[in-house]
Design an enzyme around this catalytic site. Structure first.
Site, short mmCIF file in Angstrom:
data_model
loop_
_atom_site.label_atom_id
_atom_site.label_comp_id
_atom_site.label_asym_id
_atom_site.label_seq_id
_atom_site.Cartn_x
_atom_site.Cartn_y
_atom_site.Cartn_z
N CYS A 247 25.31 28.72 29.56
CA CYS A 247 25.79 28.97 30.92
C CYS A 247 27.29 29.22 30.99
O CYS A 247 27.81 29.55 32.07
CB CYS A 247 25.41 27.82 31.84
N CYS B 5 22.49 24.73 34.26
CA CYS B 5 22.33 25.20 32.88
C CYS B 5 20.84 25.30 32.56
O CYS B 5 20.12 24.28 32.59
CB CYS B 5 23.03 24.23 31.92
N CYS C 71 29.68 26.35 26.82
CA CYS C 71 28.22 26.27 26.65
C CYS C 71 27.66 27.64 26.29
O CYS C 71 27.94 28.63 26.98
CB CYS C 71 27.58 25.76 27.95
N CYS D 257 27.44 19.85 27.82
CA CYS D 257 27.61 20.81 28.90
C CYS D 257 27.44 20.02 30.19
O CYS D 257 26.36 19.45 30.43
CB CYS D 257 26.58 21.93 28.83
N LYS E 155 2.16 4.73 1.35
CA LYS E 155 2.26 5.32 2.70
C LYS E 155 1.90 6.80 2.59
O LYS E 155 2.68 7.60 2.10
CB LYS E 155 3.66 5.14 3.26
N ASP F 139 1.02 10.63 3.73
CA ASP F 139 1.63 11.53 4.70
C ASP F 139 0.53 12.34 5.38
O ASP F 139 0.17 13.44 4.95
CB ASP F 139 2.62 12.45 3.99
N GLU G 218 0.85 -1.19 0.00
CA GLU G 218 0.00 0.00 0.00
C GLU G 218 0.88 1.24 0.00
O GLU G 218 1.99 1.21 0.55
CB GLU G 218 -0.89 0.03 1.25
N LYS H 294 10.89 3.75 2.34
CA LYS H 294 10.81 5.19 2.10
C LYS H 294 11.55 5.55 0.81
O LYS H 294 12.67 5.07 0.58
CB LYS H 294 11.44 5.96 3.27
N TYR I 6 -6.92 1.74 5.90
CA TYR I 6 -6.03 0.66 5.45
C TYR I 6 -5.96 -0.52 6.42
O TYR I 6 -5.14 -1.41 6.24
CB TYR I 6 -4.62 1.20 5.22
#
Length: 671
Positions: free
Chosen positions: A410, A431, A407, A425, A116, A118, A114, A313, A226
């Site tokens: 922070c 943070c 970072c 970090c 697919k 979206d 079948e 896919k 389906y």
């Protein structure tokens, strides 16, 4: 008009409108004009307003919408809506075929292919032929009840055609916004000076969660079905299920095909690679399923997906644009992710402005430089990524990217563990994005399920200094919350009630919510059920942890490190004192005998003396174990009325003992 005459007229109008709606939307046949249809519908609506007790849930007037849903109820799926494994490689499809062949002991099998689509997965529940509930996929185990909105979708039957339907069944499919409708909506929004919708998939998802079903009705959503699901349905193959949905009047895309072998599957994939673009709906691949339901049961499932199905896919679409700059984001675990900020470019129906660069290794591999002309793809047509650089257009004065050392949030010096590609970090307790991210992780549905709190509220609580970890949530007072921007009495009470309700959430969910690195939902459940409570888990050493099924060295080491940290122990003590659940709540089965000790049983069909859940409980009370599918490890099949023929055939083939309900009652001496 008296009530009896009104009832007859309402039935007559309803039957006609259902018929004309089916002919138009399923067979593309207009037997009457739009004007005539609208006049009949208006007449029906007026009669229902005059005699409201004659209005039914399957009335054609429900297509118009008008009901307001302020909060979408969370519903547990009777049958989990699992995600599919996927691949972009035909070699991996061959491998999948090899696993199927091995799993079925080299017996003959066929595939069902079948497209697919979206869109947004939905489960439609029917009782006595009428639509009673529409539920989104959600997390696969629970979804949102969007019944009022589902009723406005004209290709979804409010009542099924024909008379031979099960008392209860589910029809599963994909809700989508046709390209034509999407373009019409965006044209209107552009004329009104409103922001354009990004893509049909997101538009469909957002539309299904709108509060006003009348607005949903105007969006002209569509739905392809389906899957025909339920217990003991009189079908032996997926194809039979699809044919039954068609007979019931469901909208099934006529793009499917039954394939005798993997080579025919490849032919189907090749056929639709370009042809799919001619459809009025976005697609991103092909779903391949084993056709026989008995063979599906034999192959079974992994923790996340069926072993009898896979999604192939198609290769992602690509575009070329300019890399303007690289910024850096800090996640809840402290992982620092570089992000490419791009000159906006249209790709697979959406405008792409940003793309993940994953880590420093990826930047070095691509030899990326700010100002480069880059190739962008959508992995699975969802997540944008940079796949390469057009070196012929590179500025001669461009500089290599100097990856950050501290970072961006922070200022802490970043660390990079040996063998890992990601910079972290280490300041997880100070943070801001890590603190807020850990709280967002904790409140999600799969964890503490505090649905009255969102990202904005967490930000406010953090900025006000009220929350620095998840335990602080349980110290919040009415006055502290009420003073937050946008909060009033009701919203304050709802937030505090949501926090209070989380004290009843099971231990395994709370364990997941703690955010221990590498401990996902499934791992948290396995650890909780194995160690029974947080104290046992905290005391477990590395060797004891890796003895737990599916717990590897990386997870075990992470758990050990977590419980070494005294701050984490203090956090858990605060959560315990607040009343959170840190022990598995096991329901003890009352033992009545040992007639089924050590035996595995499958129950199938309808029983005279028991409900389905009741007979399963009885099996446990007599020492037996209930399993869902027939296999060589099953000892007994308890066969009720209307049992599917595939289960009997499988049991006979494997030599599984089949007993009737009366034989079962005799076996456990219940007569």
């Amino acid at each position: 008009m008296d009530k009896k005459s009104a009832e007859e007229k309402i039935k007559e109008l309803s039957d006609k409108l259902h018929y004309y709606n089916y002919k138009y939307y399923q067979e593309s046949v207009s037997e009457i004009s739009d004007y005539e249809f609208d006049m009949m519908l208006n007449e029906l609506i007026k009669l229902e307003e005059q005699f409201p007790d004659l209005k039914t849930d399957d009335s054609p007037s429900q297509r118009v919408g008008g009901d307001i849903t302020k909060n979408f109820e969370t519903v547990e799926h009777k049958i989990p809506m699992l995600s599919l494994g996927n691949t972009y490689s035909k070699v991996e499809l061959d491998d999948f075929d090899g696993r199927v062949k091995k799993g079925l002991g080299h017996e003959e099998y066929e595939y069902f292919c079948e497209l697919k689509f979206d869109g947004v997965a939905i489960s439609l529940h029917y009782e006595n032929g009428k639509l009673v509930r529409g539920v989104t996929r959600g997390d696969g185990s629970k979804g949102d009840d969007i019944t009022n909105n589902a009723r406005t979708i004209r290709t979804i039957p409010l009542k099924v055609r024909g008379e031979k339907y099960p008392e209860y069944f589910e029809a599963r499919g994909e809700v989508f916004l046709p390209r034509e409708s999407f373009n019409e909506i965006n044209k209107e929004r552009e004329e009104n000076g409103e922001a354009l919708l990004a893509n049909p998939r997101n538009a469909a998802s957002g539309t299904l969660k709108m509060q006003d079903s009348a607005v949903v009705a105007k969006r002209k959503l569509d739905c392809y079905l389906y899957s025909y699901a339920g217990e003991d349905l009189p079908i032996e193959s997926h194809e039979e299920g699809i044919k039954q949905l068609e007979k019931f009047g469901f909208n099934v895309s006529q793009t499917y095909k039954k394939c005798k072998n993997i080579n025919e599957v490849f032919d189907f994939i090749n056929k639709w690679e370009e042809k799919r673009h001619t459809l009025n709906v976005d697609t991103d691949g092909i779903v391949i399923k084993i056709n026989s339901i008995a063979q599906q049961e034999e192959l079974g499932f992994t923790a996340k997906s069926p072993r009898w199905a896979i999604a192939y896919k198609y290769k992602a679409e690509s575009a070329t644009t300019i890399l303007k700059e690289i910024s850096y984001q800090v996640g809840r675990t402290g992982a620092v992710t570089p992000v490419a900020n791009l000159e906006p470019v249209l790709l697979a129906g959406t405008t792409v402005k940003r793309a993940s660069l994953h880590n420093a290794n990826e930047i070095a591999r691509l030899d990326l430089r700010v100002g480069d002309t880059v190739h962008v793809e959508k992995g699975g047509e969802i997540i944008p990524k940079i796949t390469g650089v057009d070196l012929s257009k590179r500025d001669l004065g461009s500089q290599e990217v100097d990856y950050i050392r501290t970072c961006p949030e922070c200022g802490s010096e970043l660390v990079r563990a040996e063998g890992e590609a990601v910079h972290y970090c280490p300041n997880k307790k100070g943070c801001p994005p890590q603190i807020k991210g850990s709280i967002e992780h904790y409140i999600q549905r799969k964890a503490a399920d505090i649905d009255s709190m969102g990202e904005r509220t967490i930000h406010l609580l953090y900025e006000k200094g009220l929350v620095r970890n998840i335990a602080d949530l349980y110290d919040l007072t009415y006055d502290q919350v009420f003073e937050l921007e946008g909060f009033k009495d009701l919203s304050t009470q709802n937030l505090l009630k949501g926090i209070e309700a989380s004290k009843n959430i099971p231990f395994e969910n709370i364990l997941f919510g703690l955010g221990i690195r590498f401990v996902g939902k499934t791992v948290a459940e396995k650890l909780a059920y194995h160690f029974k409570n947080i104290n046992n888990l905290a005391k477990a050493n590395f060797e004891e942890l890796i003895e737990v099924p599916e717990i590897g060295e990386r997870i075990a080491q992470s758990v050990v490190e977590y419980f070494k940290d005294t701050d984490n122990i203090e956090l858990i003590e605060r959560l315990k004192n607040a009343g959170l659940q840190f022990e598995v709540q096991e329901v003890e089965v009352e033992q009545k005998g040992s007639a089924l000790e050590g035996k595995s049983l499958v129950v199938s069909g309808v029983f005279e003396h028991y409900g389905r859940d009741e007979i399963k409980e009885v099996i446990k009370q007599y020492g037996g174990k209930v399993v869902s599918a027939i296999s060589g490890k099953v000892d007994i099949l308890v066969a009720g009325e209307n049992m599917g023929p595939s289960k009997k055939q499988k049991a006979d083939k494997l030599g599984v003992q089949i007993i009737s309900e009366e034989e079962f009652r005799s076996l456990i001496k219940e007569n």
